[in-house]
Motif scaffolding. Structure first.
Motif, PDB file in Angstrom:
ATOM      1  N   HIS A   1       0.844  -1.199   0.000  1.00 14.55           N
ATOM      2  CA  HIS A   1       0.000   0.000   0.000  1.00 14.55           C
ATOM      3  C   HIS A   1       0.877   1.246   0.000  1.00 14.55           C
ATOM      4  O   HIS A   1       1.784   1.385   0.796  1.00 14.55           O
ATOM      5  CB  HIS A   1      -0.925   0.027   1.205  1.00 14.55           C
ATOM      6  N   HIS A   2       0.602   2.164  -0.948  1.00 16.24           N
ATOM      7  CA  HIS A   2       1.381   3.391  -1.053  1.00 16.24           C
ATOM      8  C   HIS A   2       0.835   4.503  -0.160  1.00 16.24           C
ATOM      9  O   HIS A   2       1.565   5.468   0.099  1.00 16.24           O
ATOM     10  CB  HIS A   2       1.395   3.885  -2.508  1.00 16.24           C
ATOM     11  N   ALA A   3      -0.397   4.403   0.278  1.00 16.01           N
ATOM     12  CA  ALA A   3      -0.995   5.505   1.031  1.00 16.01           C
ATOM     13  C   ALA A   3      -1.797   4.969   2.209  1.00 16.01           C
ATOM     14  O   ALA A   3      -3.013   5.142   2.282  1.00 16.01           O
ATOM     15  CB  ALA A   3      -1.884   6.346   0.124  1.00 16.01           C
ATOM     16  N   PRO A   4      -1.162   4.309   3.172  1.00 15.50           N
ATOM     17  CA  PRO A   4      -1.914   3.731   4.298  1.00 15.50           C
ATOM     18  C   PRO A   4      -2.631   4.782   5.133  1.00 15.50           C
ATOM     19  O   PRO A   4      -3.681   4.490   5.726  1.00 15.50           O
ATOM     20  CB  PRO A   4      -0.837   3.004   5.109  1.00 15.50           C
ATOM     21  N   HIS A   5      -2.098   6.002   5.174  1.00 14.07           N
ATOM     22  CA  HIS A   5      -2.754   7.046   5.968  1.00 14.07           C
ATOM     23  C   HIS A   5      -4.098   7.454   5.381  1.00 14.07           C
ATOM     24  O   HIS A   5      -4.944   8.011   6.096  1.00 14.07           O
ATOM     25  CB  HIS A   5      -1.850   8.271   6.069  1.00 14.07           C
ATOM     26  N   SER A   6      -4.322   7.205   4.099  1.00 15.59           N
ATOM     27  CA  SER A   6      -5.606   7.550   3.492  1.00 15.59           C
ATOM     28  C   SER A   6      -6.695   6.569   3.893  1.00 15.59           C
ATOM     29  O   SER A   6      -7.881   6.849   3.708  1.00 15.59           O
ATOM     30  CB  SER A   6      -5.470   7.568   1.960  1.00 15.59           C
ATOM     31  N   VAL A   7      -6.290   5.449   4.424  1.00 15.19           N
ATOM     32  CA  VAL A   7      -7.246   4.400   4.810  1.00 15.19           C
ATOM     33  C   VAL A   7      -7.330   4.271   6.322  1.00 15.19           C
ATOM     34  O   VAL A   7      -8.412   4.278   6.913  1.00 15.19           O
ATOM     35  CB  VAL A   7      -6.838   3.051   4.188  1.00 15.19           C
ATOM     36  N   LEU A   8      -6.147   4.155   6.956  1.00 22.51           N
ATOM     37  CA  LEU A   8      -6.092   3.970   8.401  1.00 22.51           C
ATOM     38  C   LEU A   8      -6.190   5.308   9.116  1.00 22.51           C
ATOM     39  O   LEU A   8      -6.039   6.368   8.513  1.00 22.51           O
ATOM     40  CB  LEU A   8      -4.800   3.249   8.773  1.00 22.51           C
ATOM     41  N   GLY A   9      -6.440   5.259  10.410  1.00 29.99           N
ATOM     42  CA  GLY A   9      -6.576   6.468  11.200  1.00 29.99           C
ATOM     43  C   GLY A   9      -8.027   6.905  11.284  1.00 29.99           C
ATOM     44  O   GLY A   9      -8.949   6.099  11.133  1.00 29.99           O
ATOM     45  N   ALA A  10      -8.238   8.195  11.512  1.00 32.64           N
ATOM     46  CA  ALA A  10      -9.572   8.762  11.649  1.00 32.64           C
ATOM     47  C   ALA A  10      -9.840   9.717  10.499  1.00 32.64           C
ATOM     48  O   ALA A  10      -8.994  10.557  10.179  1.00 32.64           O
ATOM     49  CB  ALA A  10      -9.706   9.495  12.981  1.00 32.64           C
ATOM     50  N   HIS A  11     -11.008   9.578   9.876  1.00 32.78           N
ATOM     51  CA  HIS A  11     -11.343  10.392   8.700  1.00 32.78           C
ATOM     52  C   HIS A  11     -12.802  10.842   8.767  1.00 32.78           C
ATOM     53  O   HIS A  11     -13.699  10.023   9.016  1.00 32.78           O
ATOM     54  CB  HIS A  11     -11.137   9.584   7.423  1.00 32.78           C
ATOM     55  N   PRO A  12     -13.061  12.151   8.548  1.00 35.23           N
ATOM     56  CA  PRO A  12     -14.457  12.612   8.460  1.00 35.23           C
ATOM     57  C   PRO A  12     -15.132  12.008   7.226  1.00 35.23           C
ATOM     58  O   PRO A  12     -14.547  12.000   6.136  1.00 35.23           O
ATOM     59  CB  PRO A  12     -14.327  14.129   8.329  1.00 35.23           C
ATOM     60  N   VAL A  13     -16.339  11.511   7.408  1.00 34.68           N
ATOM     61  CA  VAL A  13     -17.126  10.950   6.311  1.00 34.68           C
ATOM     62  C   VAL A  13     -18.578  11.338   6.537  1.00 34.68           C
ATOM     63  O   VAL A  13     -18.953  11.780   7.618  1.00 34.68           O
ATOM     64  CB  VAL A  13     -16.995   9.406   6.259  1.00 34.68           C
ATOM     65  N   PRO A  14     -19.395  11.202   5.507  1.00 32.58           N
ATOM     66  CA  PRO A  14     -20.830  11.410   5.744  1.00 32.58           C
ATOM     67  C   PRO A  14     -21.320  10.478   6.844  1.00 32.58           C
ATOM     68  O   PRO A  14     -21.105   9.270   6.797  1.00 32.58           O
ATOM     69  CB  PRO A  14     -21.461  11.060   4.397  1.00 32.58           C
ATOM     70  N   GLY A  15     -21.881  11.036   7.855  1.00 32.36           N
ATOM     71  CA  GLY A  15     -22.376  10.236   8.968  1.00 32.36           C
ATOM     72  C   GLY A  15     -21.492  10.305  10.186  1.00 32.36           C
ATOM     73  O   GLY A  15     -21.834   9.728  11.219  1.00 32.36           O
ATOM     74  N   GLY A  16     -20.312  10.994  10.113  1.00 30.04           N
ATOM     75  CA  GLY A  16     -19.472  11.097  11.298  1.00 30.04           C
ATOM     76  C   GLY A  16     -17.998  10.981  10.987  1.00 30.04           C
ATOM     77  O   GLY A  16     -17.515  11.452   9.965  1.00 30.04           O
ATOM     78  N   VAL A  17     -17.289  10.314  11.864  1.00 29.57           N
ATOM     79  CA  VAL A  17     -15.843  10.088  11.730  1.00 29.57           C
ATOM     80  C   VAL A  17     -15.587   8.597  11.791  1.00 29.57           C
ATOM     81  O   VAL A  17     -16.013   7.927  12.736  1.00 29.57           O
ATOM     82  CB  VAL A  17     -15.056  10.807  12.834  1.00 29.57           C
ATOM     83  N   VAL A  18     -14.903   8.085  10.759  1.00 28.49           N
ATOM     84  CA  VAL A  18     -14.592   6.663  10.725  1.00 28.49           C
ATOM     85  C   VAL A  18     -13.196   6.434  11.299  1.00 28.49           C
ATOM     86  O   VAL A  18     -12.277   7.203  11.042  1.00 28.49           O
ATOM     87  CB  VAL A  18     -14.683   6.097   9.289  1.00 28.49           C
ATOM     88  N   PHE A  19     -13.075   5.412  12.130  1.00 19.54           N
ATOM     89  CA  PHE A  19     -11.796   5.016  12.717  1.00 19.54           C
ATOM     90  C   PHE A  19     -11.431   3.638  12.181  1.00 19.54           C
ATOM     91  O   PHE A  19     -12.252   2.697  12.245  1.00 19.54           O
ATOM     92  CB  PHE A  19     -11.904   4.955  14.249  1.00 19.54           C
TER      93      PHE A  19
ATOM     94  N   ARG B   1     -18.725  15.441  14.635  1.00 24.65           N
ATOM     95  CA  ARG B   1     -18.639  16.489  13.632  1.00 24.65           C
ATOM     96  C   ARG B   1     -17.236  16.595  13.031  1.00 24.65           C
ATOM     97  O   ARG B   1     -17.067  16.991  11.882  1.00 24.65           O
ATOM     98  CB  ARG B   1     -19.026  17.834  14.253  1.00 24.65           C
ATOM     99  N   GLU B   2     -16.197  16.302  13.822  1.00 29.60           N
ATOM    100  CA  GLU B   2     -14.823  16.421  13.361  1.00 29.60           C
ATOM    101  C   GLU B   2     -13.962  15.403  14.092  1.00 29.60           C
ATOM    102  O   GLU B   2     -14.388  14.824  15.096  1.00 29.60           O
ATOM    103  CB  GLU B   2     -14.293  17.830  13.590  1.00 29.60           C
ATOM    104  N   VAL B   3     -12.758  15.201  13.554  1.00 33.37           N
ATOM    105  CA  VAL B   3     -11.847  14.240  14.169  1.00 33.37           C
ATOM    106  C   VAL B   3     -11.393  14.783  15.518  1.00 33.37           C
ATOM    107  O   VAL B   3     -10.842  15.892  15.596  1.00 33.37           O
ATOM    108  CB  VAL B   3     -10.625  13.979  13.265  1.00 33.37           C
ATOM    109  N   PRO B   4     -11.603  14.049  16.595  1.00 33.49           N
ATOM    110  CA  PRO B   4     -11.203  14.516  17.919  1.00 33.49           C
ATOM    111  C   PRO B   4      -9.751  14.137  18.229  1.00 33.49           C
ATOM    112  O   PRO B   4      -9.126  13.367  17.508  1.00 33.49           O
ATOM    113  CB  PRO B   4     -12.153  13.761  18.834  1.00 33.49           C
ATOM    114  N   ALA B   5      -9.218  14.686  19.316  1.00 33.89           N
ATOM    115  CA  ALA B   5      -7.972  14.164  19.866  1.00 33.89           C
ATOM    116  C   ALA B   5      -8.287  12.805  20.469  1.00 33.89           C
ATOM    117  O   ALA B   5      -9.248  12.666  21.232  1.00 33.89           O
ATOM    118  CB  ALA B   5      -7.424  15.112  20.926  1.00 33.89           C
TER     119      ALA B   5
END
Length: 803
Positions: free
Chosen positions: A93-111, A147-151
């Motif tokens: 995988h060339h871009a693991p940060h685009s998949v893993l971690g926390a990301h705002p999406v419709p409906g909230g924040v995906v972890f 609403r946004e990615v928290p600490a």
């Protein structure tokens, strides 16, 4: 970047129900006013279970996440999709940060978390804890109505421990656009500050940045002691088209072992030491070590003064040292207690260290380097090596280091085909393989490789305060046909045999080092008649090439010719007289060093004193006379350890010099101490006699008195300071005393005083000396208006200065 799906394509109903339950539980905990900071973990694990070293507690002051309105539609599956999942599992995988971690999406924040072998993963933010769904194969995910990615932090539950840690995939890249641009251009002069492993604080969190250049890799992961040497869950991201991969790992600091796991273009894996590692394990172990320096230098005065006079116009007398064997068993810090005092006592101005960069095989003496940015761990840490350099500087001793950019070994854990294809070596097999040493040659035409090497030269000078780089095997770099037969090499674009890429690299290296590090000298070990080795890079010579830009060059011709002369029995020397005079034909074509190096006292070549003919007394006399001739000859001097006290045996890296020869309990210690005392006096008089060094590179600084006295085995010449002050050197290489031998001299010196006589009794000689000043007589000789009558000792060199 987010990944959107339709509700119909969301995970199975069972997973969806689990996610909604997680959201509901989080909301219920918030509404019920659970105590702020309370934590819960899976399977009833205690929230304060001991975590591995390097983890920290969740800040109690972190604000609670803000939930979304309950009526907002959830339209995204939190699970990693099949394609990304496969790439992460396979290490491509060339871009693991685009998949893993926390990301705002419709409906909230995906972890999304990828932790192989974990039994559970819980997100902790403020006073809220949410356990992620186990998606199998080490993947965990969940969607929180925020609403946004928290600490946040992660609680990762393993079979026997709970690890509390930051999420490595929530951090922005640690390398800026300027750094990446310079890397891509091959112009990052401080490359060691951006590639490799660097402890740092990033976005307020302490950890280590891992970055590596591997443009052909399909994927890169970091493995080390901190993840039990399984890099599966630690993939690096590719930063644009630079070929650089990067990952910031929180909680990792000094002392951690690591390597890079690279997925090659064919899908196979290789575990590699970091090419930019600044510290390594002790060989034969091969891991890289995370390190940072806390050393405080004490050599500011030395650095301020070293640029006052260029090396070719200053006294420079070099003691060459193989650190591991000078006194076997000593560390860098122990060497610092002994080496500076010894070198200072003998009057040498510099030491030259055989390569200290890390190398796997001690028998290579450091000339087959695998860790170009790491001092060998055999003798201590990088800061320990700094301590040694600092101690030498504070003793007034300069430090020159052998540097080996010509080639590197084929070890499969190091640079060879680093990312699955030729990278540091040339892609043409005829250009890649070094024919003599079974090693690989660098691809000097590739800008990133040139950058790796140019920055490496700067690294040693700037980070370790090295005063000079003696560049090894320059001739093997300059010629495409070096040690190659016809058909084994391809001419350059002009049809010639010059390696134009190597020429450009050496010019760039020298120009950059001299620009950035005032007072440093570069020295070429170049064994051919290449034109302009020590000429400025912007000055073209008859060949059409600009100069290579070195400060000094080893005079291999002088070394071979003079040792050949000395090896002849005196009765035959009259037929080889030219071997001692020929060097003056080309003495001013370059700025020269006269080297009696380690190469001349190993592999059956015998030690310096053992090269000399005759019995033991004559051998020592020959050696003393030769050293006197060498110190008086135009050029700087270099003498390898052990030769300063006439060691009879060849050098061995296993046990080093035979120091026992200087022991008073050994019957002939005076024989060896006498030679060492002579070397001390040669250096002392040399340093106080500008005529011997100020005009080393100018024809006006030398004049033959007699260079053709072959029947007498006599060589006499004058050395001059810039103001015309002379010094007379007379070498007599016959085993007889010559009385009233007339030597021509200028008529403006009223008397000459004997400054050095290698036959003095205190050196072990016959004590045929001139205790009183020698006055010239108005009888012309050798083209001079006056002359002096000397008694020439057998097998001796005499220096005379104006009284």
């Amino acid at each position: 970047m987010t990944r959107k799906t339709t509700a119909a394509k969301a995970a199975t109903a069972k997973k969806a129900a689990g996610k909604k339950d997680a959201v509901k539980k989080a909301s219920e905990k918030k509404a019920a006013g659970k105590k702020a900071g309370a934590k819960k973990t899976r399977a009833g694990k205690a929230p304060d279970a001991k975590a591995p070293a390097g983890t920290t507690a969740v800040p109690e002051t972190a604000p609670p996440p803000q939930p979304l309105p309950p009526d907002m539609e959830i339209a995204v599956s939190p699970a990693v999709d099949a394609a990304d999942r496969e790439r992460l599992l396979s290490g491509t995988h060339h871009a693991p940060h685009s998949v893993l971690g926390a990301h705002p999406v419709p409906g909230g924040v995906v972890f999304r978390v990828f932790r192989p072998y974990a039994q559970a993963v819980t997100v902790v933010s403020g006073g809220v804890t949410v356990e992620l769904h186990d998606d199998g194969d080490g993947f965990f995910s969940g969607l929180l109505p925020l609403r946004e990615v928290p600490a946040y932090r992660l609680l990762v539950t393993y079979e026997s421990a709970v690890q509390e840690t930051e999420d490595a995939y929530r951090f922005l890249p640690t390398l800026g656009e300027l750094d990446l641009h310079l890397i891509a251009e091959g112009r990052h002069e401080e490359l060691w500050t951006v590639l490799g492993a660097h402890p740092m604080t990033h976005q307020g969190v302490a950890g280590t940045r891992f970055s590596v250049w591997a443009p052909n890799a399909r994927g890169v992961r970091v493995a080390g002691g901190f993840n039990f040497w399984d890099g599966t869950g630690f993939p690096l991201r590719s930063l644009g088209s630079t070929g650089v991969w990067e990952l910031f790992v929180p909680g990792i600091g000094d002392g951690e072992l690591y390597k890079f796991e690279i997925t090659r273009p064919d899908g196979s894996k290789t575990l590699r030491a970091d090419p930019m590692a600044r510290r390594t394990e002790v060989p034969p172990a091969t891991s890289s070590i995370v390190t940072s320096s806390a050393y405080e230098w004490g050599d500011a005065r030395w650095l301020e003064r070293r640029a006052e006079v260029p090396a070719h116009r200053a006294p420079l007398s070099v003691y060459e040292v193989h650190l591991p064997s000078w006194r076997p068993g000593l560390t860098y810090r122990q060497l610092a207690d002994q080496l500076p005092a010894y070198v200072k006592d003998l009057g040498f101005t510099h030491v030259e260290l055989m390569p200290v960069a890390e190398h796997p095989f001690g028998g290579s003496w450091g000339y087959q380097v695998t860790g170009f940015y790491a001092p060998t761990a055999r003798l201590g840490t990088p800061d320990d090596f700094r301590y040694l350099v600092d101690a030498l500087h504070r003793a007034g001793i300069g430090v020159i280091m052998d540097w080996v950019p010509a080639h590197f070994p084929r070890d499969e854990w190091a640079l060879a085909e680093f990312d699955g294809r030729p990278l540091y070596e040339h892609e043409d097999p005829l250009r890649a393989a070094h024919p003599d040493w079974g090693t690989l040659e660098f691809d000097f035409g590739r800008r990133e490789v040139r950058n790796f090497l140019v920055a490496n030269a700067l690294y040693w000078c700037e980070e370790f305060h090295i005063d000079g780089l003696r560049v090894d095997a320059v001739a093997s770099m300059l010629y495409l046909d070096y040690s190659r037969e016809p058909g084994q090499w391809t001419p350059n674009e002009h049809g010639g045999r010059e390696n134009l890429d190597a020429v450009a690299f050496l010019q760039e290296m020298n120009a950059t080092v001299y620009r950035r590090v005032p007072g440093v000298v570069t020295i070429a070990e170049e064994s051919t008649a290449w034109d302009g080795v020590t000429r400025a890079t912007h000055h073209k010579g008859p060949s059409g090439f600009g100069g290579l830009g070195f400060g000094l060059k080893w005079n291999m011709g002088w070394m071979h010719d003079s040792l050949a002369y000395m090896s002849h029995d005196p009765v035959h020397r009259r037929h080889h007289h030219h071997e001692m005079t020929f060097s003056m034909v080309y003495a001013y074509s370059e700025n020269y060093v006269l080297p009696i190096s380690h190469d001349e006292v190993v592999h059956g070549k015998r030690s310096l004193v053992s090269k000399m003919p005759g019995d033991w007394w004559q051998q020592r006399a020959h050696l003393r006379a030769y050293l006197g001739f060498m110190w008086a000859h135009p050029g700087k001097q270099l003498l390898f350890m052990g030769q300063e006290f006439a060691q009879g045996a060849e050098w061995s890296e296993a046990h080093g010099p035979d120091w026992w020869l200087l022991d008073p309990h050994y019957g002939a210690e005076a024989d060896h101490r006498g030679v060492r005392d002579l070397v001390r006096d040669l250096n002392t008089v040399y340093g106080h006699t500008p005529a011997l060094w100020r005009c080393d590179t100018e024809p006006s600084g030398f004049r033959w008195v007699t260079g053709d006295a072959a029947e007498d085995d006599v060589f006499a010449f004058l050395r001059y300071d810039a103001d015309g002050s002379p010094m007379l050197a007379v070498s007599h290489f016959a085993p007889i005393v010559r009385h009233d031998y007339r030597i021509g001299v200028p008529d403006d010196v009223p008397a000459w005083h004997e400054a050095v006589n290698t036959d003095a009794g205190r050196y072990g000689g016959g004590d045929v000396v001139h205790p009183a000043p020698v006055k010239p007589e108005p009888q012309g000789r050798h083209g001079f208006p006056a002359s002096v009558r000397l008694t020439l000792p057998p097998l001796a060199t005499v220096w005379l200065r104006p009284a």
